[in-house]
Design an enzyme around this catalytic site. Sequence first.
Site, PDB file in Angstrom:
ATOM      1  CB  VAL A  92      18.195  -4.844  16.142  1.00  0.00           C
ATOM      2  CG1 VAL A  92      17.355  -5.025  17.400  1.00  0.00           C
ATOM      3  CG2 VAL A  92      19.087  -6.066  15.937  1.00  0.00           C
ATOM      4  CB  ALA A 137      15.895   0.767  14.518  1.00  0.00           C
ATOM      5  CE  LYS A 138      23.617   2.671  15.846  1.00  0.00           C
ATOM      6  NZ  LYS A 138      23.508   4.069  16.304  1.00  0.00           N
ATOM      7  N   GLY A 139      21.400  -0.740  12.753  1.00  0.00           N
ATOM      8  CA  GLY A 139      21.809  -1.714  11.750  1.00  0.00           C
ATOM      9  C   GLY A 139      23.315  -1.790  11.705  1.00  0.00           C
ATOM     10  CG  ASP A 178      26.567   4.419  14.276  1.00  0.00           C
ATOM     11  OD1 ASP A 178      26.111   5.178  15.139  1.00  0.00           O
ATOM     12  OD2 ASP A 178      27.414   3.546  14.539  1.00  0.00           O
TER      13      ASP A 178
END
Length: 449
Positions: A92, A137-139, A178
């Site tokens: 995202v 953002a992050k995944g 992460d």
Amino acid sequence: MGSAARGPAGKDRNRPAAPSRGSRFRAIFPGMEIYDHPTWRMACQQFDLVAERLDIPDCDRDRMKYPKRSMTVAIPVHTDDGCTRVFTGHRVQHHLALGPTKGGLRYHPEVALGEVAALAMWMSWKCALAGLPYGGAKGGVACDPRTLSATELERLTRRYTQEMIPFIGPQVDIMAPDMGTNEQVMAWMMDTYSVHMGYSVPSIVTGKPVRIGGSLGRREATGRGVAYLVNRASDTIGLSHENATACIQGYGNVGSVAALSLARHGVKIIAVSDVSGGVFNARGLDLWKLNAHVAEKKTVLGFPEGDSLTNEQLLETPCDILVPAALERQITAANAGRIRCRILAEAANGPVTPEADAILAERLEIFLIPDVLCNAGGVIVSYFEWVQDLQSFFWSEAEVTDKLFRILEQAFVQMMALVKKQKISTRLAALSLGIQRVHEARKLRGLFP
Ligand code: NAD
């Protein structure tokens, strides 16, 4: 976000008619139900509160809240036993107003699109608070990395990267470790992207091994930053570290480095935990022995020099410094009244729910270091790594750490100034600074076409 029908008054015709404050806070923009998730609702609730305070016009709020892009991909992986398993992966990208997007990649069984979207939104406010030229953002991939072999993990990582290639790039979107991912995962990502391009592109990820373009001090950055801010909070409330105690939930990358850094400042670490449970010793845990135990057993559980305790018990153990460094939503309305600490340092993203926040707001004896500041050390040194990679010019660890502390210091001072000026909580102050900066950037850039 631009395609939604708008009414004559600039209001959204499809939006549930909800002029009252309570109902508007709960509204989900039509078509955006895909993001609905407890963590997403929590991030939205925080945003709505700040937007209200900052008087951000209604017509700007949805544009700021909802992600610019999100991708969900199926990741087929050959397993070691000759079968094929399909995993679900997400990425995202929250907003593009300040530069490329930046954010971690999480491997965890409970990863969901809405959770990833919430983490991306928090990354936006965090980067803006620290003054970094990024959107958030992050995944995430829904998988349990502990049950996968190294070769399966490598195949999963390479296939996820391959699926994301149209959406990422050093000037587009840059990933980092992460929960559940690490330097090795970043190395595989960098290699996959580089093979695709035909030349080495270290700036596609941060948090990779130093030998292939990683930054000195990146692995330790988040935990060190947590300890730096705990020191600043201690100064603020007059807490001496002599005889001070700390409990740390989540003894992973961030939690273990935060523990070591706090111990170096004289704090006694009395309890730590991981997904399997925790260990407690009122005299203080010997971190060298504990780390040797974790290296061998892959868990803190069973450490002989302490008694076992649950994650729930750890959060309620009396201590001076409580550091949640695992998952979101750990401190809720159910236990917020029972935590007993002077400083609550949010190393994890979103460990305190808004309901718990309201309870903590009444407990003036607790100084809260909000997540968007507390764990910002990671993305700050990721930014340094990206800059070093783009220039192929590398800095010493002392230079990295010195620059990291300067940025954290500035953000802490700015947050505290707003706390004093507006008599608001540290969370509201930190979020307000981040959200205001993103709002200003969007206003300055305008809306194309
Ligand atoms: P990690 O995978 O290295 O460690 C996570 C730790 O949490 C592990 O010890 C794991 O066993 C434990 N854990 C997992 N589920 C748990 C549960 N239900 N209860 C208790 N413990 C549990 O991950 P990390 O990189 O240390 O990240 C930890 C937190 O910090 C996450 O919230 C992440 O988003 C945040 N964070 C990390 C970075 C970074 O640089 N790695 C930067 C900013 C924020």
